[in-house]
Design a protein around this motif. Structure first.
Motif, PDB file in Angstrom:
ATOM      1  N   GLY A  27       0.810  -1.207   0.000  1.00  0.00           N
ATOM      2  CA  GLY A  27       0.000   0.000   0.000  1.00  0.00           C
ATOM      3  C   GLY A  27       0.846   1.261   0.000  1.00  0.00           C
ATOM      4  N   TYR A  30       2.182   1.700  -3.461  1.00  0.00           N
ATOM      5  CA  TYR A  30       1.113   2.132  -4.365  1.00  0.00           C
ATOM      6  C   TYR A  30       0.755   3.596  -4.138  1.00  0.00           C
ATOM      7  N   THR A  43      -6.384   8.606  -5.194  1.00  0.00           N
ATOM      8  CA  THR A  43      -5.521   7.475  -4.839  1.00  0.00           C
ATOM      9  C   THR A  43      -6.093   6.736  -3.639  1.00  0.00           C
ATOM     10  N   SER A  47      -8.133   2.792  -3.401  1.00  0.00           N
ATOM     11  CA  SER A  47      -7.870   1.687  -2.475  1.00  0.00           C
ATOM     12  C   SER A  47      -9.107   1.328  -1.666  1.00  0.00           C
ATOM     13  N   PHE A  51      -9.631  -2.159  -3.764  1.00  0.00           N
ATOM     14  CA  PHE A  51      -9.045  -3.128  -2.818  1.00  0.00           C
ATOM     15  C   PHE A  51      -8.433  -4.325  -3.554  1.00  0.00           C
ATOM     16  N   GLY A  53      -4.459  -4.980  -4.990  1.00  0.00           N
ATOM     17  CA  GLY A  53      -3.128  -4.481  -5.290  1.00  0.00           C
ATOM     18  C   GLY A  53      -2.719  -4.727  -6.726  1.00  0.00           C
ATOM     19  N   GLN A  56      -4.702  -2.382  -9.039  1.00  0.00           N
ATOM     20  CA  GLN A  56      -4.358  -0.971  -8.879  1.00  0.00           C
ATOM     21  C   GLN A  56      -2.966  -0.672  -9.416  1.00  0.00           C
ATOM     22  N   TRP A 148      -4.157  -2.331   3.904  1.00  0.00           N
ATOM     23  CA  TRP A 148      -4.020  -1.753   2.564  1.00  0.00           C
ATOM     24  C   TRP A 148      -4.360  -0.267   2.568  1.00  0.00           C
ATOM     25  N   ILE A 149      -5.431   0.100   3.266  1.00  0.00           N
ATOM     26  CA  ILE A 149      -5.822   1.509   3.328  1.00  0.00           C
ATOM     27  C   ILE A 149      -4.780   2.320   4.094  1.00  0.00           C
ATOM     28  N   THR A 152      -1.695   2.724   1.954  1.00  0.00           N
ATOM     29  CA  THR A 152      -1.924   3.707   0.894  1.00  0.00           C
ATOM     30  C   THR A 152      -1.845   5.127   1.443  1.00  0.00           C
TER      31      THR A 152
END
Length: 234
Positions: A27, A30, A43, A47, A51, A53, A56, A148-149, A152
């Motif tokens: 994340g 990214y 961006t 995410s 959701f 990877g 994205q 992930w959030i 990011t």
């Protein structure tokens, strides 16, 4: 279904933690890569909504190459076909409620799929397996989503900071060793995995040209049998 039929939330969170850490590094990378292309708001929204990877990162690469909308949609569709297979595999382990399955599918990704299959495989078919599978998919999926959030967001905030890319590249293979440690069944194997992660980190930071080989060597060390006599017997 009584709570005793499911593992505790804390146990499941600890199980998925190494994978969540690896996802957070994805994340960060990214967020740092996509911010110049999409801006910080889009961006983060990407995410939150996508959701995925793989999807994205692919979209970011295609945008850099000037790809059109049909190319973006086709790439996303191809990359996500594997979810049909994963869903078919898990279908027998989940409960009969279509609404519940529809809600759980949001959290279906490679990591949560692996943990769910592993957990469900340890239980005999029936209501208890369904409870274990649903619990594992939900908890591991939420952990991965939050990671992930958060990653990011950190990547967006740190985009352009000197050294961020180098640190992320160094940490990434180390976390794969942490994922390998999930299979450690003895303290000896766990210690070996920790040592392999340390060696990988040192190599990645001091010898960048060896970065690609370092996790392979460390992975081989983790994979060696704990007891040669036991390996010979098998």
């Amino acid at each position: 279904m009584p709570d005793a039929d499911r593992p505790s939330i804390a146990t499941t969170v600890l199980m998925v933690l190494p994978a969540a850490l690896a996802i957070s590094v994805f994340g960060i990378i990214y967020g740092a890569v996509a911010r110049p292309l999409l801006g910080p708001e889009l961006t983060l929204v990407s995410s939150l909504v996508i959701f995925s990877g793989a999807t994205q990162f692919s979209i970011a690469a295609l945008l850099l190459a000037g790809a059109t909308a049909p190319a973006l949609l086709l790439t996303a569709a191809i990359l996500n076909v594997r979810h049909l297979v994963m869903g078919a595999v898990l279908r027998a382990s989940l409960g009969p409620s279509r609404i519940k399955r529809a809600l759980l599918v949001w959290f279906l990704l490679d990591e949560s799929f692996g943990f769910t299959v592993l957990a469900a495989g340890r239980v005999e078919p029936g209501p208890r397996r369904e409870a274990v599978a649903e619990h594992t998919l939900l908890v591991t999926g939420i952990c991965c989503y939050v990671a992930w959030i958060a990653g990011t967001g950190l990547g967006i905030l740190g985009a352009g900071l000197p050294g961020l890319d180098g640190v992320a590249r160094a940490v990434f293979p180390v976390l794969f060793i942490a994922l390998a440690a999930l299979t450690a069944s003895t303290l000896s194997l766990a210690a070996r995995a920790a040592g392999a992660a340390l060696i990988t980190a040192v190599i990645c930071l001091t010898l960048p040209d060896w970065r690609g080989l370092a996790p392979v060597l460390a992975g081989l060390a983790v994979a060696l049998p704990d007891d040669p006599r036991q390996a010979a017997a098998e």
